[in-house]
Design a protein around this motif. Sequence first.
Motif, PDB file in Angstrom:
ATOM      1  N   VAL A  23      33.519  36.770  43.283  1.00 31.52           N
ATOM      2  CA  VAL A  23      33.890  35.759  42.281  1.00 31.52           C
ATOM      3  C   VAL A  23      34.407  34.452  42.894  1.00 31.52           C
ATOM      4  CG1 VAL A  23      34.392  37.494  40.527  1.00 31.52           C
ATOM      5  CG2 VAL A  23      36.244  36.685  42.008  1.00 31.52           C
ATOM      6  N   GLY A  24      34.342  34.336  44.203  1.00 34.31           N
ATOM      7  CA  GLY A  24      34.819  33.119  44.852  1.00 34.31           C
ATOM      8  C   GLY A  24      36.328  33.039  44.961  1.00 34.31           C
ATOM      9  N   GLY A  25      36.999  34.186  44.942  1.00 30.89           N
ATOM     10  CA  GLY A  25      38.456  34.215  45.054  1.00 30.89           C
ATOM     11  C   GLY A  25      38.929  34.102  46.494  1.00 30.89           C
ATOM     12  N   ARG A  26      40.239  34.144  46.668  1.00 30.40           N
ATOM     13  CA  ARG A  26      40.828  34.068  48.014  1.00 30.40           C
ATOM     14  C   ARG A  26      41.827  35.199  48.194  1.00 30.40           C
ATOM     15  NH1 ARG A  26      45.849  31.900  47.906  1.00 30.40           N
ATOM     16  NH2 ARG A  26      46.497  30.935  45.952  1.00 30.40           N
ATOM     17  N   TRP A  27      42.107  35.521  49.438  1.00 33.62           N
ATOM     18  CA  TRP A  27      43.022  36.618  49.739  1.00 33.62           C
ATOM     19  C   TRP A  27      43.947  36.226  50.876  1.00 33.62           C
ATOM     20  CZ3 TRP A  27      37.727  36.883  50.569  1.00 33.62           C
ATOM     21  CH2 TRP A  27      37.314  36.848  51.892  1.00 33.62           C
ATOM     22  N   VAL A  28      45.020  37.026  51.037  1.00 32.92           N
ATOM     23  CA  VAL A  28      45.987  36.824  52.118  1.00 32.92           C
ATOM     24  C   VAL A  28      45.728  37.832  53.229  1.00 32.92           C
ATOM     25  CG1 VAL A  28      48.433  36.793  52.726  1.00 32.92           C
ATOM     26  CG2 VAL A  28      47.700  35.913  50.500  1.00 32.92           C
ATOM     27  N   HIS A  29      45.766  39.120  52.904  1.00 32.98           N
ATOM     28  CA  HIS A  29      45.501  40.199  53.864  1.00 32.98           C
ATOM     29  C   HIS A  29      44.559  41.208  53.222  1.00 32.98           C
ATOM     30  CE1 HIS A  29      48.647  38.739  56.498  1.00 32.98           C
ATOM     31  NE2 HIS A  29      49.491  38.726  55.480  1.00 32.98           N
ATOM     32  N   LEU A  30      43.916  42.008  54.066  1.00 35.96           N
ATOM     33  CA  LEU A  30      42.916  42.958  53.579  1.00 35.96           C
ATOM     34  C   LEU A  30      43.343  44.401  53.818  1.00 35.96           C
ATOM     35  CD1 LEU A  30      39.770  41.086  54.905  1.00 35.96           C
ATOM     36  CD2 LEU A  30      40.621  41.154  52.553  1.00 35.96           C
ATOM     37  N   ARG A  31      42.889  45.278  52.914  1.00 39.43           N
ATOM     38  CA  ARG A  31      43.152  46.712  52.992  1.00 39.43           C
ATOM     39  C   ARG A  31      41.830  47.458  52.849  1.00 39.43           C
ATOM     40  NH1 ARG A  31      46.986  44.537  54.882  1.00 39.43           N
ATOM     41  NH2 ARG A  31      48.878  44.061  53.737  1.00 39.43           N
ATOM     42  N   LEU A  32      41.671  48.534  53.618  1.00 42.16           N
ATOM     43  CA  LEU A  32      40.458  49.349  53.626  1.00 42.16           C
ATOM     44  C   LEU A  32      40.743  50.697  52.981  1.00 42.16           C
ATOM     45  CD1 LEU A  32      37.542  49.945  54.698  1.00 42.16           C
ATOM     46  CD2 LEU A  32      38.661  50.792  56.774  1.00 42.16           C
ATOM     47  N   LEU A  69      40.467  54.418  52.471  1.00 48.95           N
ATOM     48  CA  LEU A  69      40.066  55.491  53.378  1.00 48.95           C
ATOM     49  C   LEU A  69      39.308  56.610  52.676  1.00 48.95           C
ATOM     50  CD1 LEU A  69      43.184  55.615  55.711  1.00 48.95           C
ATOM     51  CD2 LEU A  69      40.926  54.633  56.169  1.00 48.95           C
ATOM     52  N   THR A  70      39.047  56.449  51.382  1.00 49.10           N
ATOM     53  CA  THR A  70      38.213  57.406  50.660  1.00 49.10           C
ATOM     54  C   THR A  70      36.772  56.926  50.600  1.00 49.10           C
ATOM     55  OG1 THR A  70      40.084  58.123  49.309  1.00 49.10           O
ATOM     56  CG2 THR A  70      37.894  58.632  48.472  1.00 49.10           C
ATOM     57  N   CYS A  71      36.577  55.628  50.273  1.00 46.40           N
ATOM     58  CA  CYS A  71      35.208  55.147  50.049  1.00 46.40           C
ATOM     59  C   CYS A  71      34.810  53.918  50.865  1.00 46.40           C
ATOM     60  CB  CYS A  71      34.998  54.864  48.563  1.00 46.40           C
ATOM     61  SG  CYS A  71      35.894  53.402  47.957  1.00 46.40           S
ATOM     62  N   GLY A  72      35.763  53.256  51.552  1.00 40.59           N
ATOM     63  CA  GLY A  72      35.443  52.085  52.360  1.00 40.59           C
ATOM     64  C   GLY A  72      35.568  50.752  51.648  1.00 40.59           C
ATOM     65  N   HIS A  73      36.007  50.755  50.384  1.00 35.42           N
ATOM     66  CA  HIS A  73      36.189  49.502  49.638  1.00 35.42           C
ATOM     67  C   HIS A  73      37.206  48.627  50.362  1.00 35.42           C
ATOM     68  CE1 HIS A  73      38.149  46.938  46.589  1.00 35.42           C
ATOM     69  NE2 HIS A  73      36.933  46.854  46.064  1.00 35.42           N
ATOM     70  N   VAL A  74      36.863  47.364  50.577  1.00 31.41           N
ATOM     71  CA  VAL A  74      37.794  46.411  51.173  1.00 31.41           C
ATOM     72  C   VAL A  74      38.353  45.561  50.033  1.00 31.41           C
ATOM     73  CG1 VAL A  74      38.096  44.478  52.763  1.00 31.41           C
ATOM     74  CG2 VAL A  74      36.578  46.366  53.378  1.00 31.41           C
ATOM     75  N   GLY A  75      39.680  45.589  49.889  1.00 31.81           N
ATOM     76  CA  GLY A  75      40.353  44.833  48.842  1.00 31.81           C
ATOM     77  C   GLY A  75      41.485  44.017  49.416  1.00 31.81           C
ATOM     78  N   CYS A  76      41.965  43.071  48.630  1.00 35.72           N
ATOM     79  CA  CYS A  76      43.059  42.206  49.072  1.00 35.72           C
ATOM     80  C   CYS A  76      44.420  42.819  48.724  1.00 35.72           C
ATOM     81  CB  CYS A  76      42.912  40.812  48.475  1.00 35.72           C
ATOM     82  SG  CYS A  76      42.753  40.744  46.681  1.00 35.72           S
ATOM     83  N   CYS A  77      45.422  42.421  49.493  1.00 34.77           N
ATOM     84  CA  CYS A  77      46.775  42.970  49.379  1.00 34.77           C
ATOM     85  C   CYS A  77      47.512  42.434  48.151  1.00 34.77           C
ATOM     86  CB  CYS A  77      47.563  42.638  50.635  1.00 34.77           C
ATOM     87  SG  CYS A  77      47.988  40.882  50.784  1.00 34.77           S
ATOM     88  N   ASP A  78      48.696  42.945  47.932  1.00 32.78           N
ATOM     89  CA  ASP A  78      49.502  42.528  46.776  1.00 32.78           C
ATOM     90  C   ASP A  78      50.107  41.130  46.925  1.00 32.78           C
ATOM     91  OD1 ASP A  78      48.865  44.831  45.478  1.00 32.78           O
ATOM     92  OD2 ASP A  78      50.846  45.749  45.634  1.00 32.78           O
ATOM     93  N   SER A  79      50.028  40.524  48.103  1.00 30.27           N
ATOM     94  CA  SER A  79      50.436  39.132  48.262  1.00 30.27           C
ATOM     95  C   SER A  79      49.305  38.186  47.873  1.00 30.27           C
ATOM     96  CB  SER A  79      50.851  38.858  49.712  1.00 30.27           C
ATOM     97  OG  SER A  79      52.003  39.597  50.031  1.00 30.27           O
ATOM     98  N   SER A  80      48.128  38.720  47.674  1.00 30.93           N
ATOM     99  CA  SER A  80      46.962  37.943  47.259  1.00 30.93           C
ATOM    100  C   SER A  80      46.980  37.782  45.739  1.00 30.93           C
ATOM    101  CB  SER A  80      45.682  38.651  47.687  1.00 30.93           C
ATOM    102  OG  SER A  80      45.651  38.831  49.090  1.00 30.93           O
TER     103      SER A  80
END
Length: 87
Positions: A18-27, A29-40
Amino acid sequence: MINDVEPSADGCEDCLAVGGRWVHLRLCLTCGHVGCCDSSPAKHATAHFHGAGHPLVQSFEPGEGWVWCYADEALLRVSGLPERAHS
């Protein structure tokens, strides 16, 4: 459950869509989805936990090897996990 996962993206999968931005990334460990942290702004890693129910994420930042369990709200040190990071 910790699986040998392949990261879904080199950035937050949902922010990239969606063209968003993030601060830090989390992986996930069940499926490999990369998502942004709660500071994002969108907090996609936590949203993935609530939607998919996958409780464990590993930091996807260079030099960080910790794991967070959303279900227990606990920081974990898991030996033997490969260090993973976005480029």
